[in-house]
Design an enzyme around this catalytic site. Structure first.
Site, PDB file in Angstrom:
ATOM      1  N   HIS A 308       0.875  -1.408   0.215  1.00 50.06           N
ATOM      2  CA  HIS A 308      -0.140   0.059   0.018  1.00 50.06           C
ATOM      3  C   HIS A 308       0.897   1.210  -0.024  1.00 50.06           C
ATOM      4  O   HIS A 308       1.976   1.247   0.760  1.00 50.06           O
ATOM      5  CB  HIS A 308      -0.744  -0.173   1.152  1.00 50.06           C
ATOM      6  N   ASP A 366      -8.104  -5.186   0.044  1.00 54.84           N
ATOM      7  CA  ASP A 366      -8.436  -6.147  -1.033  1.00 54.84           C
ATOM      8  C   ASP A 366      -8.149  -7.588  -1.020  1.00 54.84           C
ATOM      9  O   ASP A 366      -8.827  -8.237  -1.854  1.00 54.84           O
ATOM     10  CB  ASP A 366      -7.837  -5.422  -2.439  1.00 54.84           C
TER      11      ASP A 366
HETATM   12  C1  SDX Z   1      -6.215   0.244  -2.617  1.00 54.49           C
HETATM   13  O1  SDX Z   1      -4.449   4.627  -2.065  1.00 54.49           O
HETATM   14  C2  SDX Z   1      -5.264   4.014  -1.441  1.00 54.49           C
HETATM   15  O2  SDX Z   1      -5.710   4.658  -0.293  1.00 54.49           O
HETATM   16  C3  SDX Z   1      -5.790   2.848  -2.152  1.00 54.49           C
HETATM   17  C4  SDX Z   1      -6.995   2.174  -1.239  1.00 54.49           C
HETATM   18  C5  SDX Z   1      -8.187   2.916  -0.984  1.00 54.49           C
HETATM   19  O3  SDX Z   1      -8.946   2.557  -0.240  1.00 54.49           O
HETATM   20  O4  SDX Z   1      -8.481   3.826  -1.780  1.00 54.49           O
HETATM   21  O5  SDX Z   1      -6.533   1.538  -0.147  1.00 54.49           O
HETATM   22  C6  SDX Z   1      -7.330   0.710  -1.897  1.00 54.49           C
HETATM   23  O6  SDX Z   1      -5.995   0.527  -3.901  1.00 54.49           O
HETATM   24  C7  SDX Z   1      -5.403  -0.876  -1.917  1.00 54.49           C
HETATM   25  C8  SDX Z   1      -4.116  -1.251  -2.843  1.00 54.49           C
HETATM   26  C9  SDX Z   1      -4.734  -2.466  -3.717  1.00 54.49           C
HETATM   27  N1  SDX Z   1      -3.575  -2.716  -4.857  1.00 54.49           N
HETATM   28  C10 SDX Z   1      -3.136  -3.938  -4.792  1.00 54.49           C
HETATM   29  O7  SDX Z   1      -3.199  -4.871  -3.710  1.00 54.49           O
HETATM   30  C11 SDX Z   1      -1.907  -4.127  -5.824  1.00 54.49           C
HETATM   31  C12 SDX Z   1      -0.987  -4.651  -5.611  1.00 54.49           C
HETATM   32  N2  SDX Z   1       0.013  -3.645  -4.608  1.00 54.49           N
HETATM   33  C13 SDX Z   1       0.930  -2.993  -5.590  1.00 54.49           C
HETATM   34  O8  SDX Z   1       0.687  -2.775  -6.837  1.00 54.49           O
HETATM   35  C14 SDX Z   1       1.475  -1.883  -4.854  1.00 54.49           C
HETATM   36  O9  SDX Z   1       1.530  -2.157  -3.413  1.00 54.49           O
HETATM   37  C15 SDX Z   1       0.626  -0.644  -4.614  1.00 54.49           C
HETATM   38  C16 SDX Z   1       0.021  -0.112  -6.118  1.00 54.49           C
HETATM   39  C17 SDX Z   1      -0.560  -0.841  -3.705  1.00 54.49           C
HETATM   40  C18 SDX Z   1       1.447   0.554  -3.836  1.00 54.49           C
HETATM   41  O10 SDX Z   1       2.408   0.828  -5.041  1.00 54.49           O
HETATM   42  P1  SDX Z   1       3.586   1.720  -4.499  1.00 54.49           P
HETATM   43  O11 SDX Z   1       3.186   2.506  -3.167  1.00 54.49           O
HETATM   44  O12 SDX Z   1       3.894   2.646  -5.752  1.00 54.49           O
HETATM   45  O13 SDX Z   1       4.623   0.722  -4.010  1.00 54.49           O
HETATM   46  P2  SDX Z   1       5.870   0.677  -4.720  1.00 54.49           P
HETATM   47  O14 SDX Z   1       5.992   0.278  -6.218  1.00 54.49           O
HETATM   48  O15 SDX Z   1       6.696   1.901  -4.380  1.00 54.49           O
HETATM   49  O16 SDX Z   1       6.403  -0.701  -4.075  1.00 54.49           O
HETATM   50  C19 SDX Z   1       7.546  -0.459  -3.378  1.00 54.49           C
HETATM   51  C20 SDX Z   1       8.647  -1.775  -3.662  1.00 54.49           C
HETATM   52  C21 SDX Z   1       8.801  -2.008  -4.876  1.00 54.49           C
HETATM   53  O17 SDX Z   1      10.036  -2.837  -4.948  1.00 54.49           O
HETATM   54  P3  SDX Z   1      11.353  -2.229  -5.119  1.00 54.49           P
HETATM   55  O18 SDX Z   1      11.459  -1.476  -6.238  1.00 54.49           O
HETATM   56  O19 SDX Z   1      11.580  -1.268  -3.603  1.00 54.49           O
HETATM   57  O20 SDX Z   1      12.515  -3.399  -5.117  1.00 54.49           O
HETATM   58  O21 SDX Z   1       7.504  -2.974  -3.044  1.00 54.49           O
HETATM   59  C22 SDX Z   1       7.366  -3.863  -4.179  1.00 54.49           C
HETATM   60  C23 SDX Z   1       7.796  -3.098  -5.501  1.00 54.49           C
HETATM   61  O22 SDX Z   1       8.111  -3.671  -6.459  1.00 54.49           O
HETATM   62  N3  SDX Z   1       5.845  -4.265  -4.197  1.00 54.49           N
HETATM   63  C24 SDX Z   1       5.650  -5.397  -4.525  1.00 54.49           C
HETATM   64  C25 SDX Z   1       3.992  -5.007  -4.394  1.00 54.49           C
HETATM   65  N4  SDX Z   1       3.792  -3.917  -3.860  1.00 54.49           N
HETATM   66  C26 SDX Z   1       4.850  -3.173  -4.027  1.00 54.49           C
HETATM   67  N5  SDX Z   1       6.134  -6.441  -4.998  1.00 54.49           N
HETATM   68  C27 SDX Z   1       5.375  -7.589  -5.168  1.00 54.49           C
HETATM   69  N6  SDX Z   1       4.071  -7.692  -4.958  1.00 54.49           N
HETATM   70  C28 SDX Z   1       3.218  -6.525  -4.384  1.00 54.49           C
HETATM   71  N7  SDX Z   1       2.034  -6.114  -4.404  1.00 54.49           N
END
Ligand code: SDX
Length: 433
Positions: A308, A366
């Site tokens: 998140h 989710d």
């Molecule tokens: C919602 O914003 C809100 O409040 C949203 C929400 C709401 O109520 O409105 O809470 C609802 O959207 C919840 C989130 C639902 N999405 C997912 O579950 C999809 C999977 N999650 C990821 O896509 C991701 O975690 C996000 C989109 C939720 C957050 O993205 P960020 O903050 O841009 O995270 P990031 O890309 O900066 O991640 C940091 C690191 C990265 O690795 P490094 O580059 O540091 O090595 O964590 C990794 C990312 O690759 N990473 C994941 C991951 N989420 C982040 N790796 C594997 N699986 C994941 N789910």
């Protein structure tokens, strides 16, 4: 006490500006840097707005480190336990918990507007039989402003209030109609003798040939789901609604933009993506292979339902919804449901893996919501639709708050331009010579 400031100095010129520090009720202070461009001729660079506070708001507060979520100061755990969705709608819209009389009036206003103009029912026929219901929600909500011209003056507080009531009242009807259209069943009209959630379930699942049997555990689970998803600060879809609203667009059009944004699998589409991921994994023995893929930088596959932007601790909604999920599946005797077993094992493994621990990737709302909706009999493609029904009040409460700002200005971010230097036009005869 003198104004606290942050000094920003351009070391190339020695020029500095003093930026005032603004303090909130909870959460980090902010640096008011609105004069940066005028005084130093530069922009802040903050793609994806990771460290940008886009507005002042009094509606919702999240502490991502402590896993706290407050609606108008009330902890989500208390609202999930004691409140109901319509009462939370009142709280988010007007800032206080309603008295009995206020709640009666509010509920009465909502129930006056649950039906759709009959002309809108013809809209659904324009969609393919296998269209995703989120595409219908975007279309039908976007078209609402064509059917309710009597409250289009967004400068009029009464018109703004009417638009908020209409959206909250009609979203379950619009959502249920999209489902009925897809399965070829007749639309079911809303009934005012039912609760808000009961009405939604009735419009979704009842058929003319028999009386619909309500399952109170399912109703309670859905009520909590709607409360948990009602608002969440300046998330992507809410920011879309605010940016659209800053141009003075009609709130129905702004919310249609919010629905389109929510649909993305990175945002509200994650609940559907979680189930598809669990189905793809199939059994717990396949999990290690997928965990490897989730960690592989070259592989775009992500562990859906984890991570998140704000919560770097357990999403408080996920904790609540995990318990609701357990209770519901036990009630429905479905804890041996393969998806649930895979989900539990996936969560256990993910929470022990350094990759996820280092990145503070915990289950978000989710991860479990999909299993609850699946257990409630909602089809996969309706999961994000339910999220949109719940978040409608958050979108319209945030839009209303923005519209009440006296000097509200159109949102217009800038950029760092990396394109071609200025150059002169070359006729086609001269090109490539
Ligand atoms: C919602 O914003 C809100 O409040 C949203 C929400 C709401 O109520 O409105 O809470 C609802 O959207 C919840 C989130 C639902 N999405 C997912 O579950 C999809 C999977 N999650 C990821 O896509 C991701 O975690 C996000 C989109 C939720 C957050 O993205 P960020 O903050 O841009 O995270 P990031 O890309 O900066 O991640 C940091 C690191 C990265 O690795 P490094 O580059 O540091 O090595 O964590 C990794 C990312 O690759 N990473 C994941 C991951 N989420 C982040 N790796 C594997 N699986 C994941 N789910």
């Amino acid at each position: 006490m003198s104004q606290e400031t942050v000094t920003i100095t351009d070391n190339r010129t020695g020029q500095s500006i003093e930026c005032p520090i603004k303090k909130g009720t909870h959460g980090p202070d902010v640096v008011d840097c609105q004069t940066l461009y005028k005084k130093l001729g530069m922009f802040f660079f903050d793609p994806a707005y990771i460290t940008t506070a886009s507005c002042e708001s009094r509606i919702t507060f999240i502490d991502g480190e402590k896993g706290i979520l407050l609606y108008r100061g009330y902890p989500i755990e208390q609202l999930a336990e004691h409140s109901d969705y319509l009462e939370v709608c009142y709280l988010l819209l007007y800032g206080e918990l309603p008295t009995k009389e206020q709640m009666g009036d509010f509920k009465g206003s909502i129930y006056q507007h649950t039906m759709l103009h009959e002309g809108l029912l013809d809209f659904y026929k324009g969609f393919r039989h296998d269209a995703h219901p989120m595409s219908m929600l975007v279309g039908v909500v976007g078209a609402l402003s064509a059917y309710y011209p009597d409250a289009m003056d967004i400068g009029n507080p009464e018109h703004r209030k009417m638009s908020a009531v209409r959206l909250i009242a009609k979203m379950p009807t619009i959502a249920a109609n999209s489902y009925k259209y897809l399965i070829g069943h007749p639309y079911v009209y809303p009934r005012n003798n039912l609760g808000y959630v009961e009405n939604f379930m009735h419009m979704m699942f009842s058929v003319p040939k028999e009386e619909y049997q309500f399952n109170q555990t399912a109703i309670k689970a859905l009520e909590i789901m709607l409360i948990l998803h009602a608002d969440h600060e300046q998330n992507a879809s809410t920011s879309t609604v605010r940016l659209a609203g800053s141009s003075q667009a009609h709130p129905f059009s702004c919310v249609a933009g919010g629905i389109a944004t929510l649909w993305g699998p990175g945002h509200g589409g994650a609940n559907e993506a979680v189930i598809r991921m669990l189905q793809q994994i199939g059994t717990p023995k396949n999990i290690p292979l997928y965990i490897k893929r989730f960690k592989d930088k070259k592989d775009p596959t992500r562990l859906m339902g984890f991570g998140h932007r704000v919560y770097k601790n357990y999403d408080p909604r996920a904790k609540i919804i995990r318990n609701v999920c357990h209770t519901l599946l036990q009630e429905l005797d479905a804890t041996q449901q393969p998806l649930f077993e895979v989900a539990m094992e996936l969560e256990r493994i993910a929470l022990s893996e350094d990759y996820f621990i280092e990145r503070k990737l915990y289950p978000n709302v989710d991860f479990y919501s999909g299993m609850i909706m699946s257990a409630l009999g909602l089809p996969l493609n309706m999961f994000t639709v339910l999220f949109a029904v719940a978040r409608t009040v958050g979108w319209i409460a945030q839009w209303t708050e923005m519209m009440e700002v006296p000097d509200m200005r159109i949102g217009r971010p800038r950029q760092l331009y990396l394109g071609s230097k200025q150059r002169d036009y070359v006729s086609i005869e001269q090109r490539g010579i």
